[in-house]
Design an enzyme around this catalytic site. Structure first.
Site, PDB file in Angstrom:
ATOM      1  N   ASN A 159      41.373  50.672  30.377  1.00  0.00           N
ATOM      2  CA  ASN A 159      41.263  49.230  29.733  1.00  0.00           C
ATOM      3  C   ASN A 159      40.136  49.205  28.899  1.00  0.00           C
ATOM      4  O   ASN A 159      39.240  49.557  29.071  1.00  0.00           O
ATOM      5  CB  ASN A 159      40.842  48.303  30.874  1.00  0.00           C
ATOM      6  CG  ASN A 159      40.938  46.967  30.505  1.00  0.00           C
ATOM      7  OD1 ASN A 159      40.916  46.534  29.283  1.00  0.00           O
ATOM      8  ND2 ASN A 159      41.099  45.971  31.370  1.00  0.00           N
TER       9      ASN A 159
ATOM     10  N   CYS B 296      39.487  40.585  26.738  1.00  0.00           N
ATOM     11  CA  CYS B 296      40.543  41.460  26.680  1.00  0.00           C
ATOM     12  C   CYS B 296      41.633  40.732  25.682  1.00  0.00           C
ATOM     13  O   CYS B 296      42.614  41.448  25.168  1.00  0.00           O
ATOM     14  CB  CYS B 296      41.032  41.747  27.987  1.00  0.00           C
ATOM     15  SG  CYS B 296      39.897  42.733  28.927  1.00  0.00           S
TER      16      CYS B 296
ATOM     17  N   HIS C 103      48.150  43.851  26.727  1.00  0.00           N
ATOM     18  CA  HIS C 103      47.021  44.161  27.155  1.00  0.00           C
ATOM     19  C   HIS C 103      47.067  45.223  28.330  1.00  0.00           C
ATOM     20  O   HIS C 103      47.482  45.034  29.420  1.00  0.00           O
ATOM     21  CB  HIS C 103      46.061  43.279  27.550  1.00  0.00           C
ATOM     22  CG  HIS C 103      44.690  43.608  28.164  1.00  0.00           C
ATOM     23  ND1 HIS C 103      43.964  44.576  27.656  1.00  0.00           N
ATOM     24  CD2 HIS C 103      44.377  43.305  29.361  1.00  0.00           C
ATOM     25  CE1 HIS C 103      42.935  44.765  28.333  1.00  0.00           C
ATOM     26  NE2 HIS C 103      42.831  43.990  29.502  1.00  0.00           N
TER      27      HIS C 103
HETATM   28  O1  UT7 Z   1      41.430  43.129  31.711  1.00  0.00           O
HETATM   29  C1  UT7 Z   1      41.022  41.978  32.097  1.00  0.00           C
HETATM   30  C2  UT7 Z   1      42.124  41.586  33.391  1.00  0.00           C
HETATM   31  N1  UT7 Z   1      41.894  42.414  34.387  1.00  0.00           N
HETATM   32  C3  UT7 Z   1      42.201  42.404  35.471  1.00  0.00           C
HETATM   33  O2  UT7 Z   1      42.677  41.110  35.949  1.00  0.00           O
HETATM   34  C4  UT7 Z   1      41.879  43.432  36.815  1.00  0.00           C
HETATM   35  C5  UT7 Z   1      42.816  42.878  37.929  1.00  0.00           C
HETATM   36  N2  UT7 Z   1      42.631  43.619  38.985  1.00  0.00           N
HETATM   37  C6  UT7 Z   1      42.735  44.891  39.254  1.00  0.00           C
HETATM   38  O3  UT7 Z   1      43.006  45.871  38.281  1.00  0.00           O
HETATM   39  C7  UT7 Z   1      42.708  45.539  40.677  1.00  0.00           C
HETATM   40  O4  UT7 Z   1      42.393  44.298  41.616  1.00  0.00           O
HETATM   41  C8  UT7 Z   1      41.481  46.477  40.794  1.00  0.00           C
HETATM   42  C9  UT7 Z   1      42.089  47.845  40.244  1.00  0.00           C
HETATM   43  C10 UT7 Z   1      40.063  45.894  40.339  1.00  0.00           C
HETATM   44  C11 UT7 Z   1      41.307  46.938  42.273  1.00  0.00           C
HETATM   45  O5  UT7 Z   1      42.569  47.459  42.825  1.00  0.00           O
HETATM   46  P1  UT7 Z   1      43.205  46.629  44.243  1.00  0.00           P
HETATM   47  O6  UT7 Z   1      44.525  47.286  44.556  1.00  0.00           O
HETATM   48  O7  UT7 Z   1      43.253  45.164  43.995  1.00  0.00           O
HETATM   49  O8  UT7 Z   1      42.125  46.987  45.230  1.00  0.00           O
HETATM   50  P2  UT7 Z   1      41.235  46.141  46.178  1.00  0.00           P
HETATM   51  O9  UT7 Z   1      40.000  45.689  45.604  1.00  0.00           O
HETATM   52  O10 UT7 Z   1      42.070  45.214  46.800  1.00  0.00           O
HETATM   53  O11 UT7 Z   1      40.701  47.278  47.105  1.00  0.00           O
HETATM   54  C12 UT7 Z   1      41.730  47.771  48.183  1.00  0.00           C
HETATM   55  C13 UT7 Z   1      40.972  49.030  49.122  1.00  0.00           C
HETATM   56  C14 UT7 Z   1      39.563  48.447  49.473  1.00  0.00           C
HETATM   57  O12 UT7 Z   1      39.470  49.115  50.889  1.00  0.00           O
HETATM   58  P3  UT7 Z   1      39.570  48.368  52.125  1.00  0.00           P
HETATM   59  O13 UT7 Z   1      38.585  47.248  52.083  1.00  0.00           O
HETATM   60  O14 UT7 Z   1      41.077  47.961  52.193  1.00  0.00           O
HETATM   61  O15 UT7 Z   1      39.266  49.228  53.173  1.00  0.00           O
HETATM   62  C15 UT7 Z   1      38.697  48.962  48.546  1.00  0.00           C
HETATM   63  O16 UT7 Z   1      37.413  49.296  49.059  1.00  0.00           O
HETATM   64  O17 UT7 Z   1      40.464  50.104  48.187  1.00  0.00           O
HETATM   65  C16 UT7 Z   1      39.218  50.406  48.213  1.00  0.00           C
HETATM   66  N3  UT7 Z   1      38.912  50.746  46.648  1.00  0.00           N
HETATM   67  C17 UT7 Z   1      38.838  52.004  46.309  1.00  0.00           C
HETATM   68  N4  UT7 Z   1      39.156  53.171  47.016  1.00  0.00           N
HETATM   69  C18 UT7 Z   1      38.973  54.327  46.387  1.00  0.00           C
HETATM   70  C19 UT7 Z   1      38.409  50.101  45.805  1.00  0.00           C
HETATM   71  N5  UT7 Z   1      38.205  50.677  44.763  1.00  0.00           N
HETATM   72  C20 UT7 Z   1      38.234  51.880  44.893  1.00  0.00           C
HETATM   73  C21 UT7 Z   1      38.201  53.353  44.359  1.00  0.00           C
HETATM   74  N6  UT7 Z   1      38.796  54.142  45.002  1.00  0.00           N
HETATM   75  N7  UT7 Z   1      37.795  53.452  43.093  1.00  0.00           N
END
Ligand code: UT7
Length: 332
Positions: A289, A117, A259
């Protein structure tokens, strides 16, 4: 003989977004998610998808043609083409070699830069240094990605984020454009294991039925939360580093063009720096992204929407897989 060139200018910008649109509702037909979750957690509302016969060099070609037209530069004028991509048409030849051929830029030397990225900023920095040493007059820096083609469309924590597109700038040693005042690059190979595309490289070749069944050719984000926190810190540090030693402070900067990884990352680092969101470019809602291409696309949109006036300071800043991060300070 060492070149006398001391200053490098962005002469023009261009971008290209393929027409196909994937909405959050479309994604919700493939995986268990919702428009609401994706919008709230990432800021993405829709993303673009390349046509099946469009590869990274095709998207880059369209963005490059626009930038070259605006600069009044022809393919024959180009001395160097640097293309940032992690989704090249092929690993050999490089994406930039395909682009060179499609442009008909026979005189140019072309190669790819791989920094995920942060790729555009790495490409810009490499080009700037080449020009200062070798004195190339016209250089094209393009960033292009077909990210929708390297997704595991069952991985709901990741596939929701990504889209396709390309951006480009023409650099010149001729004064009169927007000066690339400084660039800063950083990497952390140790931290790279959390954001990776394991298949397709020599670690997994030959590609087997098994590796394809395991979807090793797709992008993995192993600890998104962790990446999120690191990204916020790296973005903030890089913005401060961009102005350091330049006799200006962040409050003198008109626009930060980051980015587009996640709207919450952008909001968090802006808050950390005390910068109002009015001074930060956001278009992740429209495109998701697009890895290396987000920065030049956002730059092109900002440049053509009148958000930057001559003489104003602009910071380009990115963080991504590798890990890689960095900034460019531009005097518009
Ligand atoms: O471009 C390069 C750099 N990019 C990055 O560094 C990306 C950084 N990370 C992120 O943008 C975020 O961490 C994500 C978008 C990838 C994920 O978002 P988050 O707020 O960190 O979600 P999470 O992984 O902590 O998940 C929270 C909850 C989980 O449920 P439980 O375990 O709390 O019950 C996931 O299973 O949200 C659930 N979840 C979803 N629910 C609905 C994860 N993905 C989804 C989804 N739809 N698509």
């Amino acid at each position: 003989m060492e070149s006398e060139v001391k200053r490098i200018f962005i002469k023009s910008t261009g971008s290209y977004l393929p027409e196909g649109v994937i909405t959050n509702q479309d994604v919700a037909k493939l995986i268990h998610t919702s428009d609401e979750w994706i919008k709230t957690r990432t800021g993405v509302e829709e993303r673009r998808r390349a046509l099946p016969d469009q590869a990274a060099s095709d998207l880059a070609l369209e963005a490059s043609k626009k930038a070259m037209k605006e600069a009044g530069v022809t393919a024959e004028d180009l001395d160097l083409i640097v293309m940032a991509t992690i989704t090249p048409d092929t690993h050999c030849p490089a994406g930039a070699n395909w682009l060179e051929a499609k442009l008909g830029a026979a005189r140019a030397v072309s190669f790819d830069v791989t920094a995920a990225c942060s790729g555009f900023i790495f490409g810009l920095s490499v080009a700037e240094k080449f020009m200062k040493v070798d004195g190339q007059r016209y250089v094209l820096v393009a960033a292009s990605e077909v990210m929708t083609r390297v997704q595991d469309w069952t991985d709901r924590k990741n596939c929701i984020l990504w889209g396709d597109g390309a951006g480009a700038v023409v650099l010149s040693t001729e004064p009169g454009g927007h000066e690339v005042v400084a660039t800063h690059l950083h990497t952390d190979g140790e931290g790279g294991k959390t954001l990776l595309m394991p298949g397709g490289g020599s670690a997994t070749t030959p590609i087997t039925h098994e590796s394809v069944d395991e979807k090793r050719h797709t992008l993995k984000m192993l600890r998104g939360n962790e990446s999120f926190r690191v990204a916020v810190n790296r973005f903030a540090e890089s913005c401060l580093e961009a102005v350091e030693g330049q006799g200006i402070s962040l409050s003198d900067v008109k626009l930060i063009i980051p980015h587009q990884a996640n709207l919450r990352i952008i909001q968090a680092f802006a808050k950390k720096l005390g910068v109002s969101m009015e001074r930060v470019v956001v278009n992740i809602n429209k495109y998701g992204n697009i890895s290396s291409a987000t920065v030049p696309i956002a730059l092109d949109e900002a440049a053509h929407s009148g958000r930057i006036e001559k003489g104003e300071w602009v910071i380009l800043v990115a963080f991504g897989g590798g890990l890689t991060w960095g900034s460019a300070l531009i005097r518009w």
